[in-house]
Design a protein around this motif. Structure first.
Motif, short mmCIF file in Angstrom:
data_model
loop_
_atom_site.label_atom_id
_atom_site.label_comp_id
_atom_site.label_asym_id
_atom_site.label_seq_id
_atom_site.Cartn_x
_atom_site.Cartn_y
_atom_site.Cartn_z
N LEU A 164 34.80 44.68 47.38
CA LEU A 164 36.17 44.17 47.56
C LEU A 164 36.82 44.80 48.78
O LEU A 164 37.59 44.14 49.49
CB LEU A 164 37.00 44.44 46.31
CG LEU A 164 36.93 43.36 45.23
CD1 LEU A 164 37.66 43.80 43.98
CD2 LEU A 164 37.48 42.04 45.73
N LEU A 165 36.52 46.07 49.03
CA LEU A 165 37.05 46.71 50.23
C LEU A 165 36.55 46.01 51.49
O LEU A 165 37.32 45.77 52.43
CB LEU A 165 36.62 48.18 50.26
CG LEU A 165 36.94 48.95 51.55
CD1 LEU A 165 38.44 49.02 51.79
CD2 LEU A 165 36.34 50.36 51.48
N THR A 166 35.27 45.65 51.51
CA THR A 166 34.71 44.94 52.66
C THR A 166 35.38 43.58 52.84
O THR A 166 35.72 43.18 53.97
CB THR A 166 33.19 44.76 52.49
OG1 THR A 166 32.58 46.04 52.33
CG2 THR A 166 32.58 44.06 53.70
N LEU A 167 35.57 42.86 51.74
CA LEU A 167 36.25 41.56 51.81
C LEU A 167 37.69 41.73 52.31
O LEU A 167 38.19 40.90 53.09
CB LEU A 167 36.24 40.89 50.44
CG LEU A 167 34.88 40.44 49.90
CD1 LEU A 167 35.02 39.90 48.48
CD2 LEU A 167 34.27 39.37 50.82
N ASP A 168 38.34 42.80 51.85
CA ASP A 168 39.71 43.07 52.28
C ASP A 168 39.77 43.35 53.78
O ASP A 168 40.71 42.95 54.47
CB ASP A 168 40.26 44.26 51.49
CG ASP A 168 41.75 44.46 51.70
OD1 ASP A 168 42.47 43.46 51.78
OD2 ASP A 168 42.18 45.62 51.78
N ALA A 169 38.74 44.04 54.29
CA ALA A 169 38.70 44.34 55.72
C ALA A 169 38.43 43.09 56.55
O ALA A 169 38.97 42.92 57.65
CB ALA A 169 37.63 45.40 55.99
N LEU A 170 37.59 42.19 56.03
CA LEU A 170 37.26 40.96 56.75
C LEU A 170 38.37 39.93 56.70
O LEU A 170 38.47 39.06 57.58
CB LEU A 170 35.98 40.35 56.18
CG LEU A 170 34.67 41.11 56.45
CD1 LEU A 170 33.54 40.52 55.63
CD2 LEU A 170 34.34 41.09 57.93
#
Length: 244
Positions: free
Chosen positions: A167-173
């Protein structure tokens, strides 16, 4: 240019989440600071932005505030309904799964918020390049806390580290995607303001009902936990004030 600016937001979001991942020994301070940051985001950023953009009222109440109350009550009803179940051994796994789902929902809401941040950069660039830079500075300044909160909230509700990092990666993207899609899609203003109100209620409920009580379940350094909460709120006041 909007995509380049959103890449800076991408890096800051990742940094915030990785910091949250590394301070497990001071979890009470992390949770206390996260609650303060969430309060600051709602009070100084989301609700003021929603109320300045939207003139629509429903029975005399601004639409964002109506959605704010709806989200707060909605998540409260859901959590109380889950809490009414007697915690027999046989249904403990189901209850735990439901709480994990709340964490996923909260993290996903933060992803949507980051997407809208990117969309704001792209939309402002279409009006004026210097305005896009100013908006991007504000987005980048608080994306560290967005990443911090995404990881913290997802983990708090019992989700595995891998899921929190996903979810952190999705939030960054998300801001990169939002900045890119603004060249193709325009977000209707009423939908945007309704979402800001809804997200505000959701975020404030999690901060006051779940994260703060969890931060104070330990007797370790209660004063420092309170200081972390106040500091998180003050930091967002300064960050948002300097970026507007």
């Amino acid at each position: 240019m909007p995509i380049l600016l959103s890449l800076a937001a991408f890096l800051m979001t990742l940094l915030g989440g990785l910091v949250a991942d590394r301070v497990k020994n001071n979890r009470h301070l992390v949770l206390g600071a996260a609650a303060g940051v969430m309060l600051g985001v709602v009070a100084f950023d989301l609700l003021p932005e929603a109320l300045t953009r939207d003139a629509v009222e429903v029975l005399g109440v601004p639409l964002p505030m109506l959605m704010f109350a709806l989200a707060f009550l909605g998540i409260h009803i859901v959590e109380r309904a889950m809490g009414m179940h007697i915690a027999h051994e046989s249904d403990y796994a189901v209850h735990r799964h439901a709480r994990a789902g709340v964490g996923i929902a909260a993290g996903s809401a933060l992803v949507i918020h980051s997407f809208l941040d990117g969309a704001a950069i792209g939309a402002s660039y279409q009006a004026d390049a210097s305005l896009a830079v100013a908006v991007a500075i504000g987005v980048i300044a608080h994306d560290f806390t967005d990443g911090f909160n995404t990881y913290t909230i997802t983990s708090l509700y019992g989700n595995a580290r891998r899921r929190a990092l996903t979810l952190l990666t999705l939030d960054a993207l998300a801001p990169v995607l939002g900045a890119t899609l603004t060249f193709l899609i325009a977000i209707p203003p009423h939908i945007l303001t309704a979402y800001l109100g809804l997200f505000s209620g959701f975020l404030l409920y999690l901060a006051t009902s779940d994260i703060l009580p969890e931060a104070h379940t330990t007797r370790r350094s209660t004063g420092w936990t309170l200081a972390a909460t106040v500091s998180g709120t003050l930091i967002m006041w300064v960050v948002i004030g300097l970026s507007t």
